[in-house]
Design an enzyme around this catalytic site. Sequence first.
Site, PDB file in Angstrom:
ATOM      1  N   LYS B  72      71.229  50.096  25.788  1.00 58.77           N
ATOM      2  CA  LYS B  72      70.786  50.086  27.190  1.00 58.77           C
ATOM      3  C   LYS B  72      69.606  51.038  27.328  1.00 58.77           C
ATOM      4  O   LYS B  72      69.596  52.111  26.699  1.00 58.77           O
ATOM      5  CB  LYS B  72      71.935  50.524  28.100  1.00 58.77           C
ATOM      6  CG  LYS B  72      71.648  50.417  29.596  1.00 58.77           C
ATOM      7  CD  LYS B  72      72.886  50.782  30.418  1.00 58.77           C
ATOM      8  CE  LYS B  72      72.634  50.661  31.914  1.00 58.77           C
ATOM      9  NZ  LYS B  72      73.848  50.992  32.713  1.00 58.77           N
ATOM     10  N   SER B 147      75.254  47.847  36.360  1.00 62.23           N
ATOM     11  CA  SER B 147      73.865  47.966  35.979  1.00 62.23           C
ATOM     12  C   SER B 147      73.575  47.620  34.514  1.00 62.23           C
ATOM     13  O   SER B 147      72.406  47.418  34.160  1.00 62.23           O
ATOM     14  CB  SER B 147      73.374  49.382  36.246  1.00 62.23           C
ATOM     15  OG  SER B 147      73.998  50.304  35.365  1.00 62.23           O
ATOM     16  N   SER B 171      79.443  50.083  35.827  1.00 57.42           N
ATOM     17  CA  SER B 171      78.257  49.444  35.263  1.00 57.42           C
ATOM     18  C   SER B 171      78.426  48.839  33.873  1.00 57.42           C
ATOM     19  O   SER B 171      77.551  48.107  33.420  1.00 57.42           O
ATOM     20  CB  SER B 171      77.099  50.439  35.217  1.00 57.42           C
ATOM     21  OG  SER B 171      76.541  50.587  36.491  1.00 57.42           O
TER      22      SER B 171
END
Lengths: 100, 471
Positions: B72, B147, B171
């Site tokens: 990420k 997210s 997330s």
Amino acid sequence: MQNTSPAIDVAYIAQLAKIELTNEEQSRLTRDLEQILNYVQQLGKWDTQHVEPMYHPIPIFDALRPDVPGKSLPLNATLCNAPQQEDDQFRVPKVVESAH
Amino acid sequence: MMSPETSLNVLQNALRSGKISPSEVVEYYAARMDELNPRLNALLSYDKEAALAAAAKADVSLPLGGLPIAIKDNICRQGITTSCASRMLENFRSPYNATAVEKLLAAGAIPFGRANMDEFAMGSSGENSAYGSTQNPADPQRVPGGSSSGSAAAVAAGLIPAALGSDTGGSVRQPASHCGVVGFKPTYGRISRYGLVAFASSLDQIGTLTHCVEDAALLLGTLCGHDEKDSTSSREPVPDFMSGLHDGIKGMRIGLPREYTGGGNTESVSSALQDAVQALQNAGAEICEISLPHAEAAVASYYIIACAETSSNLARYDGIRYGHRSDAALDPDTLFSLSRAEGFGEEVKRRIILGTYVLSGGYCDAYYARAQKARALVAQDFAKAFTELGVQLILGPVAPTPAPRLHEEDMTPLQTYLADIYTVPANLAGLPAISVPTPQSGLPVGVQLLAPHFEEARLLRAAITLEQSWK
């Protein structure tokens, strides 16, 4: 806590947060924040008078590391992301006012 | 022999037996990225040449030897852009590796691909990225969740066998549920946060997105442990998460909070939960209804605390040391305010402003202090369930609905925050939690299991039981 949240001076808050907002952003944020703050008023319905606030999810004691010198990032690694630099230093706009 | 669903575990066996080479693995995923990423936008970039160079030197005898893993884009990799999907950090190249990345490298893994995300991990749709939304591989009209949008979509579409994400309020678990993969958030402090770009430091935790529970256990074993560079990382002993994984859950007491089964859930979410109850009972667990009386306080408490910590953490973006700097600035004051105005997107500004407000003079006690007290009540509910009520795990939904449509512009920010009702409690209380895909027809839907602090082994054992029963 009151039943309705007070009017929010978004322009002043933005000044504290150091973010320049357009008029349009200001009015949108005012609307959003009023809605959110009205919602969080519900926290008032629980009796928290004798509840200890919880700042951290797990107990942490003595989180200091031993005070021994360690290796820092080298100068070029520290400066390599600076938008402006000069003489191995961060360059910023003039901070002090000129003498008259 | 490789397919988009191939797990780390299967890849590892194939690599060790010599059936495939690390370079072939990288070539396979690079080809899938080339084919599918232009449409999905799950990865912000991927460096095939660097991955092949690492594959050429890979030692497959190491715990993760030769296994490619996407990262990420809020987890720092040395010399590589770490943008947090923000204009603010568009040109930021990290001078160091996050500890989680160091551990992956030491275990022989090949970091491959920067996963798209909501800007600074703020959002639950993936639409807050400054570099475009990510598409849900299960339905191009739907969001992947967020997210960790890119991490979940990349694994679900088989662009990569596993990815790191971060979970501040759901997330990792929520996009996993929306995309049909396993999303695992360990206990707060299990994995060092050093090099994870800070959003809300008392809530942030690195987690994993994988095809199966066994892969989550494999990665956790590598990632966790105390780190001198993160004083909040835990010194708790690290068990072997792979052993005992298949020991079953006979006699285990699992709580189902009545606050989590109400009318707010869609039919497919309710039916996924029912399927999970059935599967756990069939495996010999006892499901008991429990109550978490302060469940309703979680979202309000979470958004006050998360935004307060945001306003403080993101004060570092000043246009001087790193990050975007406005060309229009004439003095130090406008350097800050214009650089931040130009660099941050709408949701990030909203949260900084809200956080600044709740911390400002006169309001701090009414909002921030009260939210911290509500946080204690939410955490106490869990503590009581795990002790007085005697349950060993808690079962619940991940989100009240499956993945929403892209560009749901009529949703207010508050409405989107309310959908985090089932995921934020684990962050407030610091508990480990996992989202496991269910065999629902139609859009993917996951169910969530939560465990007491540091009981990841128990959590994984129940999660794998669910997974196996649905095979």
